[in-house]
Design a protein around this motif. Structure first.
Motif, PDB file in Angstrom:
ATOM      1  N   ARG A   6     -62.393   1.184  46.247  1.00  0.00           N
ATOM      2  CA  ARG A   6     -62.004  -0.189  46.535  1.00  0.00           C
ATOM      3  C   ARG A   6     -61.448  -0.863  45.291  1.00  0.00           C
ATOM      4  O   ARG A   6     -61.969  -0.706  44.188  1.00  0.00           O
ATOM      5  CB  ARG A   6     -63.195  -0.990  47.065  1.00  0.00           C
ATOM      6  CG  ARG A   6     -62.835  -2.426  47.438  1.00  0.00           C
ATOM      7  CD  ARG A   6     -63.979  -3.160  48.091  1.00  0.00           C
ATOM      8  NE  ARG A   6     -63.604  -4.529  48.434  1.00  0.00           N
ATOM      9  CZ  ARG A   6     -64.388  -5.407  49.026  1.00  0.00           C
ATOM     10  NH1 ARG A   6     -65.630  -5.060  49.369  1.00  0.00           N
ATOM     11  NH2 ARG A   6     -63.966  -6.621  49.288  1.00  0.00           N
ATOM     12  N   VAL A   7     -60.376  -1.629  45.477  1.00  0.00           N
ATOM     13  CA  VAL A   7     -59.746  -2.357  44.379  1.00  0.00           C
ATOM     14  C   VAL A   7     -60.170  -3.818  44.453  1.00  0.00           C
ATOM     15  O   VAL A   7     -59.948  -4.488  45.476  1.00  0.00           O
ATOM     16  CB  VAL A   7     -58.211  -2.254  44.450  1.00  0.00           C
ATOM     17  CG1 VAL A   7     -57.574  -3.110  43.362  1.00  0.00           C
ATOM     18  CG2 VAL A   7     -57.768  -0.807  44.330  1.00  0.00           C
ATOM     19  N   THR A   8     -60.782  -4.314  43.399  1.00  0.00           N
ATOM     20  CA  THR A   8     -61.105  -5.736  43.286  1.00  0.00           C
ATOM     21  C   THR A   8     -60.023  -6.396  42.443  1.00  0.00           C
ATOM     22  O   THR A   8     -59.890  -6.074  41.253  1.00  0.00           O
ATOM     23  CB  THR A   8     -62.482  -5.927  42.613  1.00  0.00           C
ATOM     24  OG1 THR A   8     -63.475  -5.248  43.379  1.00  0.00           O
ATOM     25  CG2 THR A   8     -62.832  -7.410  42.518  1.00  0.00           C
ATOM     26  N   PRO A   9     -59.212  -7.290  43.021  1.00  0.00           N
ATOM     27  CA  PRO A   9     -58.082  -7.862  42.277  1.00  0.00           C
ATOM     28  C   PRO A   9     -58.469  -8.451  40.925  1.00  0.00           C
ATOM     29  O   PRO A   9     -57.719  -8.308  39.947  1.00  0.00           O
ATOM     30  CB  PRO A   9     -57.536  -8.931  43.229  1.00  0.00           C
ATOM     31  CG  PRO A   9     -57.850  -8.393  44.588  1.00  0.00           C
ATOM     32  CD  PRO A   9     -59.199  -7.729  44.438  1.00  0.00           C
ATOM     33  N   HIS A  10     -59.638  -9.097  40.837  1.00  0.00           N
ATOM     34  CA  HIS A  10     -60.030  -9.716  39.576  1.00  0.00           C
ATOM     35  C   HIS A  10     -60.259  -8.678  38.477  1.00  0.00           C
ATOM     36  O   HIS A  10     -60.211  -9.013  37.289  1.00  0.00           O
ATOM     37  CB  HIS A  10     -61.303 -10.546  39.781  1.00  0.00           C
ATOM     38  CG  HIS A  10     -61.727 -11.294  38.546  1.00  0.00           C
ATOM     39  ND1 HIS A  10     -60.957 -12.292  37.996  1.00  0.00           N
ATOM     40  CD2 HIS A  10     -62.833 -11.183  37.758  1.00  0.00           C
ATOM     41  CE1 HIS A  10     -61.570 -12.773  36.924  1.00  0.00           C
ATOM     42  NE2 HIS A  10     -62.700 -12.110  36.760  1.00  0.00           N
ATOM     43  N   ASP A  11     -60.493  -7.441  38.853  1.00  0.00           N
ATOM     44  CA  ASP A  11     -60.704  -6.390  37.861  1.00  0.00           C
ATOM     45  C   ASP A  11     -59.393  -5.748  37.415  1.00  0.00           C
ATOM     46  O   ASP A  11     -59.409  -4.752  36.683  1.00  0.00           O
ATOM     47  CB  ASP A  11     -61.627  -5.304  38.425  1.00  0.00           C
ATOM     48  CG  ASP A  11     -63.044  -5.808  38.633  1.00  0.00           C
ATOM     49  OD1 ASP A  11     -63.416  -6.812  37.984  1.00  0.00           O
ATOM     50  OD2 ASP A  11     -63.776  -5.225  39.454  1.00  0.00           O
ATOM     51  N   THR A  12     -58.276  -6.295  37.862  1.00  0.00           N
ATOM     52  CA  THR A  12     -56.974  -5.754  37.482  1.00  0.00           C
ATOM     53  C   THR A  12     -56.214  -6.745  36.610  1.00  0.00           C
ATOM     54  O   THR A  12     -56.517  -7.940  36.578  1.00  0.00           O
ATOM     55  CB  THR A  12     -56.115  -5.431  38.727  1.00  0.00           C
ATOM     56  OG1 THR A  12     -55.766  -6.651  39.391  1.00  0.00           O
ATOM     57  CG2 THR A  12     -56.873  -4.526  39.699  1.00  0.00           C
ATOM     58  N   PHE A  13     -55.229  -6.210  35.895  1.00  0.00           N
ATOM     59  CA  PHE A  13     -54.290  -7.033  35.145  1.00  0.00           C
ATOM     60  C   PHE A  13     -52.916  -6.920  35.803  1.00  0.00           C
ATOM     61  O   PHE A  13     -52.595  -5.896  36.410  1.00  0.00           O
ATOM     62  CB  PHE A  13     -54.222  -6.580  33.685  1.00  0.00           C
ATOM     63  CG  PHE A  13     -55.460  -6.907  32.896  1.00  0.00           C
ATOM     64  CD1 PHE A  13     -55.520  -8.062  32.130  1.00  0.00           C
ATOM     65  CD2 PHE A  13     -56.569  -6.080  32.938  1.00  0.00           C
ATOM     66  CE1 PHE A  13     -56.662  -8.371  31.411  1.00  0.00           C
ATOM     67  CE2 PHE A  13     -57.715  -6.380  32.219  1.00  0.00           C
ATOM     68  CZ  PHE A  13     -57.765  -7.533  31.456  1.00  0.00           C
ATOM     69  N   VAL A  14     -52.130  -7.965  35.671  1.00  0.00           N
ATOM     70  CA  VAL A  14     -50.841  -8.018  36.367  1.00  0.00           C
ATOM     71  C   VAL A  14     -49.716  -7.629  35.425  1.00  0.00           C
ATOM     72  O   VAL A  14     -49.515  -8.254  34.381  1.00  0.00           O
ATOM     73  CB  VAL A  14     -50.599  -9.421  36.963  1.00  0.00           C
ATOM     74  CG1 VAL A  14     -49.242  -9.494  37.618  1.00  0.00           C
ATOM     75  CG2 VAL A  14     -51.673  -9.739  37.988  1.00  0.00           C
ATOM     76  N   ARG A  59     -59.068 -23.324  38.998  1.00  0.00           N
ATOM     77  CA  ARG A  59     -60.407 -23.088  38.435  1.00  0.00           C
ATOM     78  C   ARG A  59     -61.355 -22.528  39.485  1.00  0.00           C
ATOM     79  O   ARG A  59     -62.162 -21.639  39.195  1.00  0.00           O
ATOM     80  CB  ARG A  59     -60.974 -24.395  37.854  1.00  0.00           C
ATOM     81  CG  ARG A  59     -60.223 -24.905  36.633  1.00  0.00           C
ATOM     82  CD  ARG A  59     -61.045 -25.954  35.895  1.00  0.00           C
ATOM     83  NE  ARG A  59     -61.396 -27.085  36.738  1.00  0.00           N
ATOM     84  CZ  ARG A  59     -60.661 -28.175  36.887  1.00  0.00           C
ATOM     85  NH1 ARG A  59     -59.506 -28.277  36.226  1.00  0.00           N
ATOM     86  NH2 ARG A  59     -61.049 -29.167  37.650  1.00  0.00           N
ATOM     87  N   ARG A  60     -61.244 -23.044  40.717  1.00  0.00           N
ATOM     88  CA  ARG A  60     -62.134 -22.546  41.775  1.00  0.00           C
ATOM     89  C   ARG A  60     -61.856 -21.090  42.118  1.00  0.00           C
ATOM     90  O   ARG A  60     -62.753 -20.391  42.605  1.00  0.00           O
ATOM     91  CB  ARG A  60     -61.978 -23.411  43.031  1.00  0.00           C
ATOM     92  CG  ARG A  60     -62.516 -24.824  42.893  1.00  0.00           C
ATOM     93  CD  ARG A  60     -62.593 -25.536  44.238  1.00  0.00           C
ATOM     94  NE  ARG A  60     -61.281 -25.740  44.838  1.00  0.00           N
ATOM     95  CZ  ARG A  60     -60.536 -26.831  44.662  1.00  0.00           C
ATOM     96  NH1 ARG A  60     -60.974 -27.805  43.875  1.00  0.00           N
ATOM     97  NH2 ARG A  60     -59.360 -26.956  45.261  1.00  0.00           N
ATOM     98  N   ALA A  61     -60.633 -20.638  41.874  1.00  0.00           N
ATOM     99  CA  ALA A  61     -60.252 -19.270  42.253  1.00  0.00           C
ATOM    100  C   ALA A  61     -60.271 -18.302  41.074  1.00  0.00           C
ATOM    101  O   ALA A  61     -59.898 -17.134  41.236  1.00  0.00           O
ATOM    102  CB  ALA A  61     -58.870 -19.281  42.893  1.00  0.00           C
ATOM    103  N   ALA A  62     -60.697 -18.777  39.905  1.00  0.00           N
ATOM    104  CA  ALA A  62     -60.614 -17.932  38.706  1.00  0.00           C
ATOM    105  C   ALA A  62     -61.345 -16.608  38.861  1.00  0.00           C
ATOM    106  O   ALA A  62     -60.938 -15.588  38.297  1.00  0.00           O
ATOM    107  CB  ALA A  62     -61.167 -18.696  37.500  1.00  0.00           C
ATOM    108  N   ALA A  63     -62.405 -16.582  39.639  1.00  0.00           N
ATOM    109  CA  ALA A  63     -63.213 -15.365  39.772  1.00  0.00           C
ATOM    110  C   ALA A  63     -62.632 -14.354  40.747  1.00  0.00           C
ATOM    111  O   ALA A  63     -63.146 -13.238  40.852  1.00  0.00           O
ATOM    112  CB  ALA A  63     -64.640 -15.729  40.206  1.00  0.00           C
TER     113      ALA A  63
END
Length: 480
Positions: A357-365, A439-443
Motif C-alpha cells: 500500500r502507498v501512503t501519499p504522505h510517505d512520498t515526495f513529489v 494545515r488541516r491536510a498536512a498529514a
C-alpha cells in the motif's frame, strides 16, 4: 463487477485539468488510447459542483482558460456558469466528451511490475492501463470543512454550506450571515446583498483582499487589433508576466505589499468600517492566497449599507442568530458556513505497488506531479499563486513527453526515487501555503523535498523551460 478493455492512459477527473489532459494526450500522443473516468454525472469538476450565488473565477480567464482554445467572452473574471459552458464546448469541439465514462468513481488502483500496468477499480467496473493520470485536483467533492458550532441545533433558521447549495434556497428579504473571510465569503456577500435584507460577513480573522476590474480593458484593445490566436498569446504572456512579478515582489517586500493592499482597501471602505481590524491580516501577503474582488463589488455593498463586516469569534448559535465572544448578537434567518474546503490526496484513491500500500504522505513529489517510488502515475495540480491551468497544462505536456519517450526507447516503466534518508525529514506539504485547509491536510498530502526536481516552485516561466525542454533522463527519473 464488469471488466473493461485496456487503455494506454486512464485520466481520472473530467474537470479543467482532465479535459486539458485529454486534449494533450490525443494531439501529442495520437497512437495512445485513453479514457476519462469521472465520478460525477457531468463534466466540469469544480465549475459544475459549486452553484452558490456569484461563484466565479479568481484568476483571469486568459490564463485560467486553455492555451489551445482562446477565451472569447468579454469578462476576464468570469462567472461559474460561463466557465462551465466553456468547458462543455471545449470537450465537445475536440471529441473529448466521447471518451468520458460518467459515474466512474475510482476507489483503488494497483500496479503490477510483472505486467507493467495498473488495475483500476471503480464501483462497478475494472479497467487496466499502462499510465494512470489523476486529474481530480485536491479538494474533497463529497463534503467541505464543517465546524461543529455550539448550539447550532437550537437555531430556528437555515444553515447551508456553499459546497452543497440548495437549488430551492430563497433568501429574499432575509438577514444573512456568512461565516468566513476567504474567497468564497467575499464572493457570496456582495452577490447576496442585493436580494437579502442584509448580508454580514462574520470573520474570526481577515484576509488580504484586492480589487480588479472584471473586464480587462488593455486585453480588449489587443484583441481588437490582433488576430485571435496571436492576441490570445500576447494577452496570456502579459498576464503571466504581471502576476509573476507581483508575486515575487510581494514575497520579497511583504511589509510594503501589506501597506499597498491595505491602502487600496482603505480608499474603498466607508468611514464606518476601519481597515484595522477588518482588513488587516496577521499573516504576510501570499502566505495565504489573495482574495480577488472584481469591480470592487464587496466594497460597493459595504458602502451602500446592504452588507457589513464583523470581526469577532462565535460563542454559540442562538434560536435567532449568533452570539459572539464580545457579547454582541447577530440576528439571522440564514447562516452560510463558508468555513473552507477539505483536501484529499489523489482523489482518495487507495494505491498499491506490487501489493504494498502507498501512503501519499510517505512520498515526495517529483517535478510537482509524480510520487516517489510509484511508477507510471502522475498527479495534476495547479499553482496557488497563479492560474491553475498554467501549471496543469505544463504537467500534461510533460506527461506526453514521458509517454513518447517510453515509445521511442522501447521502455514501459518510468519511476523516480528519493534517498531513504529523506523520509526522516519534517513534513512540508506539496501545497506550500499557510491557509487553514492546507494545515488541516498536512498529514495526508505528499511532501516536497529540499532540492532540484523535488521542489514544487510557484514560478511559471521557470517551469515552462524545465518541463517543456528539460532532459527527461535527468539522473532521477529511471526508465526500464
Amino acid at each position: 463487477m464488469k471488466y473493461m478493455e485496456h487503455y494506454d492512459v486512464l485520466i481520472v477527473g473530467a474537470g479543467l485539468s482532465g479535459i486539458g489532459a485529454a486534449y494533450r494526450i490525443q494531439t501529442r500522443c495520437p497512437d495512445r488510447t485513453y479514457a476519462v473516468l469521472e465520478a460525477r454525472e457531468a463534466l466540469g469538476g469544480t465549475w459544475d459542483l459549486f452553484r452558490y450565488p456569484g461563484v466565479r473565477s479568481d484568476s483571469d480567464m486568459f490564463t485560467l482558460g486553455f492555451p489551445f482554445r482562446p477565451w472569447k467572452a468579454a469578462k476576464a473574471i468570469a462567472d461559474g456558469p460561463s466557465i462551465l459552458s466553456y468547458l462543455q464546448e471545449t470537450a465537445a469541439a475536440y471529441g473529448i466528451d466521447k471518451h468520458i465514462r460518467y459515474g466512474a468513481r475510482v476507489g483503488s488502483a494497483s500496479w503490477s511490475s510483472a505486467d507493467a500496468r495498473w488495475t483500476v477499480h471503480t464501483d462497478d467496473t475494472t479497467y487496466t492501463c499502462s499510465f494512470l493520470y489523476v486529474c481530480s485536483g485536491y479538494y474533497d467533492y463529497d463534503a467541505g470543512h464543517v465546524v461543529d458550532f455550539e448550539g447550532q441545533d437550537s437555531f430556528r433558521g437555515r444553515v447551508v454550506h456553499p459546497q452543497h447549495w440548495p437549488a430551492d434556497l430563497d433568501y429574499t428579504g432575509q438577514r444573512v450571515v456568512v461565516i468566513g473571510s476567504g474567497a468564497t465569503a467575499v464572493t457570496l456577500v456582495p452577490a447576496m446583498a442585493g436580494t437579502a435584507k442584509h448580508a454580514t460577513m462574520l470573520q474570526r480573522s481577515p484576509s488580504y483582499v484586492a480589487s480588479r476590474p472584471a473586464v480587462d480593458g488593455l486585453s480588449d484593445r489587443i484583441r481588437a487589433v490582433l488576430p485571435e490566436n496571436l492576441a490570445h498569446r500576447v494577452i496570456r504572456g502579459k498576464n503571466v508576466a504581471l502576476s509573476t512579478l507581483f508575486y515575487k515582489a510581494f514575497r520579497r517586500w511583504p511589509a510594503h505589499a501589506a501597506w499597498l493592499l491595505n491602502t487600496g482597501v482603505a480608499r474603498q471602505l466607508p468611514p464606518s468600517i476601519p481597515v484595522d481590524p477588518h482588513f488587516t491580516p496577521l499573516y504576510k501577503p501570499w502566505d495565504q492566497r489573495l482574495c480577488l474582488v472584481p469591480d470592487a463589488d464587496l466594497f460597493k455593498a459595504l458602502r451602500d449599507g446592504s452588507a457589513s463586516v464583523v470581526t469577532d469569534e462565535i460563542e454559540r448559535f442562538t434560536p435567532t442568530g449568533l452570539r459572539l465572544r464580545s457579547g454582541a448578537e447577530l440576528e439571522a434567518e440564514l447562516v452560510v458556513t463558508a468555513t473552507g474546503l477539505r483536501m484529499v490526496a489523489l482523489g482518495n484513491i487507495e494505491l498499491a505497488v506490487d501489493g504494498r500500500r502507498v501512503t501519499p504522505h510517505d512520498t515526495f513529489v517529483y517535478k510537482g506531479m509524480m510520487l516517489s517510488g510509484v511508477p507510471n502515475l502522475a498527479w495534476c495540480i495547479g499553482y496557488t499563486n497563479n492560474s491553475w491551468t498554467l501549471r496543469s497544462d505544463l504537467t500534461s505536456q510533460y506527461v506526453c513527453r514521458l509517454l513518447n519517450h517510453l515509445t521511442r526507447t522501447g521502455t514501459r516503466v518510468c519511476r523516480a526515487d528519493v534517498p531513504p534518508s529523506w523520509f526522516d525529514e519534517p513534513a512540508r506539504p506539496v501545497v506550500d501555503l499557510d491557509s487553514g485547509y492546507i494545515r488541516r491536510a498536512a498529514a495526508i498530502l505528499p511532501r516536497q523535498g529540499s532540492w532540484g526536481p523535488w521542489i514544487l516552485r510557484q514560478n511559471y516561466p521557470r517551469d515552462l523551460v524545465r518541463l517543456r525542454f528539460g532532459a527527461l533522463e535527468d539522473g532521477v527519473m529511471r526508465f526500464s
